[in-house]
Design an enzyme around this catalytic site. Structure first.
Site, PDB file in Angstrom:
ATOM      1  N   CYS A 129     -23.766 -47.802 -21.751  1.00  0.00           N
ATOM      2  CA  CYS A 129     -25.186 -47.842 -21.406  1.00  0.00           C
ATOM      3  C   CYS A 129     -25.985 -46.958 -22.364  1.00  0.00           C
ATOM      4  O   CYS A 129     -25.645 -45.793 -22.555  1.00  0.00           O
ATOM      5  CB  CYS A 129     -25.363 -47.368 -19.970  1.00  0.00           C
ATOM      6  SG  CYS A 129     -27.079 -47.269 -19.446  1.00  0.00           S
TER       7      CYS A 129
ATOM      8  N   CYS B  37     -27.484 -43.873 -20.040  1.00  0.00           N
ATOM      9  CA  CYS B  37     -26.692 -42.821 -19.387  1.00  0.00           C
ATOM     10  C   CYS B  37     -25.266 -42.739 -19.922  1.00  0.00           C
ATOM     11  O   CYS B  37     -24.483 -41.912 -19.467  1.00  0.00           O
ATOM     12  CB  CYS B  37     -26.664 -43.026 -17.881  1.00  0.00           C
ATOM     13  SG  CYS B  37     -25.585 -44.368 -17.354  1.00  0.00           S
TER      14      CYS B  37
ATOM     15  N   CYS C  78     -27.141 -51.378 -15.017  1.00  0.00           N
ATOM     16  CA  CYS C  78     -26.159 -50.295 -14.982  1.00  0.00           C
ATOM     17  C   CYS C  78     -26.133 -49.706 -13.574  1.00  0.00           C
ATOM     18  O   CYS C  78     -27.178 -49.355 -13.026  1.00  0.00           O
ATOM     19  CB  CYS C  78     -26.566 -49.232 -16.001  1.00  0.00           C
ATOM     20  SG  CYS C  78     -25.574 -47.720 -15.900  1.00  0.00           S
TER      21      CYS C  78
ATOM     22  N   CYS D  54     -27.437 -45.754 -13.643  1.00  0.00           N
ATOM     23  CA  CYS D  54     -28.832 -45.333 -13.884  1.00  0.00           C
ATOM     24  C   CYS D  54     -29.835 -46.459 -13.683  1.00  0.00           C
ATOM     25  O   CYS D  54     -31.022 -46.267 -13.894  1.00  0.00           O
ATOM     26  CB  CYS D  54     -28.974 -44.748 -15.279  1.00  0.00           C
ATOM     27  SG  CYS D  54     -29.001 -45.992 -16.572  1.00  0.00           S
TER      28      CYS D  54
ATOM     29  N   CYS E 240     -25.051 -62.079 -20.255  1.00  0.00           N
ATOM     30  CA  CYS E 240     -25.911 -62.184 -21.435  1.00  0.00           C
ATOM     31  C   CYS E 240     -26.732 -60.900 -21.516  1.00  0.00           C
ATOM     32  O   CYS E 240     -27.670 -60.701 -20.744  1.00  0.00           O
ATOM     33  CB  CYS E 240     -26.803 -63.413 -21.275  1.00  0.00           C
ATOM     34  SG  CYS E 240     -27.867 -63.706 -22.675  1.00  0.00           S
TER      35      CYS E 240
END
Ligand SMILES: [Zn+2]
Length: 131
Positions: free
Chosen positions: A46, A49, A95, A98, A118
């Site tokens: 990510c 985070c 995510c 976060c 995607c």
């Protein structure tokens, strides 16, 4: 897993303009703008985070111009919500740590899952596996 919560101003200070727009404001990058990741083994994390989200082994070439995966690294790594914007019913992927917006998942992917995650490349950071 501990959630990461920051203010809008904190995210804006941390991220590039585009990453902020995509990850925090549910934007979509242009196709073929951020799918030039190295091909080797590694982990996609990510951008917000640094949580590990996808293994390079689950990446495939979808031809869409967006990085595409047939499964997340771990079922707990990402969350999904129904997105009804633009008069379409799509499943939004974020995510789990976060809540960064990552992209969408579609039911037209390859085996073994039949799913196509995607993703916006700008929302991901590739960490090559050490030799
Ligand atoms: Zn995150």
């Amino acid at each position: 897993m501990d959630k990461i919560v920051k203010t809008d101003a904190e995210w804006r200070a941390q991220l590039s303009d585009l990453a902020y727009k995509v990850a925090r404001k549910h934007g979509t990058e242009r196709p073929f703008s951020h799918d030039d990741f190295p091909k080797g083994p590694g982990t996609f994390r990510c951008i917000c985070c640094d949580a590990p989200l996808f293994d390079a082994a689950s990446k495939f070439d979808s031809g869409t111009g967006w990085p595409s995966f047939f499964q997340p690294l771990d079922a707990q790594a990402v969350g999904e919500t129904t997105d009804r914007s633009f008069f379409m019913r799509r499943t939004e992927v974020h995510c789990a740590r976060c809540e960064a917006h990552l992209g969408h998942v579609f039911p037209d992917g390859p085996a073994p899952t039949g799913l196509r995650y995607c993703m916006n490349g700008v929302a991901l950071r590739f960490q090559p596996k050490p030799d």
